[in-house]
Design a protein around this motif. Structure first.
Motif, PDB file in Angstrom:
ATOM      1  N   TYR A 126       6.837 112.167  44.104  1.00 15.48           N
ATOM      2  CA  TYR A 126       7.120 111.038  43.226  1.00 15.48           C
ATOM      3  C   TYR A 126       7.903 109.928  43.907  1.00 15.48           C
ATOM      4  O   TYR A 126       7.690 108.745  43.651  1.00 15.48           O
ATOM      5  CB  TYR A 126       7.864 111.491  41.965  1.00 15.48           C
ATOM      6  N   ARG A 175      -5.336 112.226  42.064  1.00 11.50           N
ATOM      7  CA  ARG A 175      -3.977 112.133  42.626  1.00 11.50           C
ATOM      8  C   ARG A 175      -2.936 112.272  41.502  1.00 11.50           C
ATOM      9  O   ARG A 175      -3.039 111.630  40.466  1.00 11.50           O
ATOM     10  CB  ARG A 175      -3.783 110.797  43.339  1.00 11.50           C
ATOM     11  N   LEU A 189       0.582 104.426  46.191  1.00 12.25           N
ATOM     12  CA  LEU A 189      -0.530 104.056  45.318  1.00 12.25           C
ATOM     13  C   LEU A 189      -0.820 102.566  45.427  1.00 12.25           C
ATOM     14  O   LEU A 189      -1.982 102.151  45.527  1.00 12.25           O
ATOM     15  CB  LEU A 189      -0.207 104.433  43.876  1.00 12.25           C
ATOM     16  N   TRP A 224       1.575 113.668  40.876  1.00 15.35           N
ATOM     17  CA  TRP A 224       2.835 113.873  41.575  1.00 15.35           C
ATOM     18  C   TRP A 224       3.544 115.163  41.214  1.00 15.35           C
ATOM     19  O   TRP A 224       4.651 115.401  41.686  1.00 15.35           O
ATOM     20  CB  TRP A 224       3.784 112.698  41.332  1.00 15.35           C
ATOM     21  N   GLU A 255       1.127 113.845  45.673  1.00 12.57           N
ATOM     22  CA  GLU A 255       1.964 112.861  46.358  1.00 12.57           C
ATOM     23  C   GLU A 255       3.360 112.918  45.739  1.00 12.57           C
ATOM     24  O   GLU A 255       3.512 112.760  44.525  1.00 12.57           O
ATOM     25  CB  GLU A 255       1.382 111.459  46.190  1.00 12.57           C
ATOM     26  N   TYR A 264       5.374 107.951  45.475  1.00 12.92           N
ATOM     27  CA  TYR A 264       4.087 107.862  44.775  1.00 12.92           C
ATOM     28  C   TYR A 264       3.639 106.427  44.530  1.00 12.92           C
ATOM     29  O   TYR A 264       2.520 106.041  44.899  1.00 12.92           O
ATOM     30  CB  TYR A 264       4.177 108.614  43.442  1.00 12.92           C
TER      31      TYR A 264
END
Length: 445
Positions: free
Chosen positions: A79, A46, A86, A48, A77, A82
């Motif tokens: 920002y 993952r 997370l 950003w 993902e 993000y």
């Protein structure tokens, strides 16, 4: 690349201290429960930034050719969501096997045993990592991520035609919050700000309600803007984990930035920029902003998007000279992965010169693996673009990135107040004190 905190002052981060006892396994892990070395597995990564994602995809294609049975998939993902996502996914056991993390947010993950320790199995790669990145992500004498990207310092992208027409030389601009006679930067930004009738912001007939070209990108951007102004005025944002941004020198820097927006109108209003970190970058690329202060993380975006001649100049010097912020980012392993062996192999690849050269080769960012940095330099040399100003800034006076075990909660405490300050609805000194008190309370100070 998105700004390495990215964007520390425009993201909407998680509000609470992380409670990260995982209650399940990641979606990828559910389909790959056999984690023995050499067994078939899919490792998810993952991040950003779409520019680096493209570089990763090319890198992982090479990795897969060398490691049959391991498939690597990237997940992008945005920002602005993000760190919220997370936090939720790690807590719920739905996080990817590997994920990017910034220095401001990694401490709770490390403290709550959510990350794989980067131990002795990485000894062959560690010597090639930027020392500052290793130091930044070492906590309690243990390293918690594989260095991936390192920012140079901050510099100013500028539209060459706009500055030439206005007679502005960006090489030696300076700003001063208390002595207007020493401030050449504001004058330059005013000359570069035009209304629909072609009047500049220093003209008494200037129409602030019909601006077609802005001189500068003053905004609530921690990495690109206000950390640098604070530092170059001799102020500080933190003292250890305690926030001190309401101090006199720091408040002067904030007042100067807010005045650029709301008093002098040389930058777009905060309603457009408080929660949209890409607004000003896109405006510069579209030819609506003459000077755009940012880092290497936007170099490829500008190079790919701008259809005009541009160059890079140093940031304006404050009373203490030019002071730039620098930062690094790592790829962290999910401690709850069901693909531990495969995940470690991918992390080792990301920490190698062979794996990281793709980042530099795409011009997406400066690799934090020193053996891969030449690919970045060669890419931009091939484009006839001199990125040296960023390196010069990083080699000069610098200010450290924000830190804190409860940084996420602190950020969410000060952010709404900062929004009002930059909108001009809360006085700077009053608002900074409120924000500082709220941030320190959230940080447990």
């Amino acid at each position: 690349m998105k700004n390495i905190w990215r964007k520390g002052a425009t993201a909407v981060a998680g509000a609470a201290v992380l409670a990260m006892a995982a209650t399940g396994c990641s979606p990828a892990a559910e389909n790959n429960t056999n984690n023995k070395s050499g067994s078939a597995a899919t490792v998810t990564v993952r991040l950003w930034d779409e520019q680096v994602q493209k570089a990763y995809d090319a890198s992982f294609k090479e990795f897969e050719s060398q490691n049959p049975g391991i498939t690597v998939k990237t997940t992008l993902e945005p920002y602005n969501t993000y760190f919220d996502k997370l936090r939720t996914d790690v807590s719920g056991g739905n996080a990817d096997d590997i994920f990017w993390i910034s220095g401001s947010y990694f401490a709770p993950y490390a403290d709550n045993s959510n990350l794989l320790q980067i131990g002795s199995e990485f000894d062959g790669e560690k010597s090639g990592w930027v020392p500052a990145a290793v130091d930044q992500y070492t906590r309690n004498a243990k390293l918690w991520g594989v260095p991936q990207l390192t920012d140079g310092g901050i510099a100013v992208y500028y539209n060459k035609a706009m500055l030439a027409k206005a007679g502005v030389d960006p090489a030696n601009l300076s700003w001063d919050p208390t002595d207007p006679s020493r401030d050449t930067f504001l004058k330059a930004a005013q000359k570069l700000t035009l209304d629909a009738n072609g009047k500049s912001a220093d003209d008494p007939a200037f129409d602030k309600d019909h601006i077609v070209q802005y001189g500068y990108n003053a905004s609530q951007d921690l990495q690109a803007i206000y950390y640098n102004f604070i530092g170059s005025n001799g102020g500080a944002f933190q003292d250890g984990e305690k926030f001190v941004f309401a101090s006199e020198k720091s408040a002067q820097a904030f007042q100067y930035i807010v005045d650029l927006i709301n008093k002098y109108h040389v930058s777009p209003g905060a309603a457009d920029t408080n929660d949209n970190g890409d607004f000003l970058r896109d405006a510069f690329i579209q030819g609506k902003v003459a000077m755009f202060q940012s880092g290497t993380y936007n170099l490829k975006n500008v190079a790919d998007g701008a259809k005009f001649d541009w160059a890079v100049a140093p940031i304006p010097a404050g009373p203490e000279g030019r002071v730039s912020v620098v930062n690094n980012i790592v790829a962290a392993g999910n401690a709850k992965t069901k693909n531990a062996d495969a995940t470690v192999k991918v992390l080792k690849w990301l920490g190698s010169a062979d794996g990281s050269k793709f980042i530099g080769a795409e011009g997406a960012a400066v690799p934090a693996v020193t053996g891969a940095q030449s690919s970045y330099q060669q890419f931009w040399q091939g484009k006839n673009i001199d990125a040296g100003q960023f390196a010069k800034a990083a080699e000069g006076k610098t200010v450290s990135a924000p830190i804190g075990s409860n940084y996420s909660a602190a950020f969410n405490a000060w952010k709404p107040i900062f929004n009002e300050i930059f909108l001009g609805r809360t006085p700077v000194k009053e608002g900074l004190q409120q924000a500082q008190d709220a941030a320190n309370k959230a940080m447990g100070q």
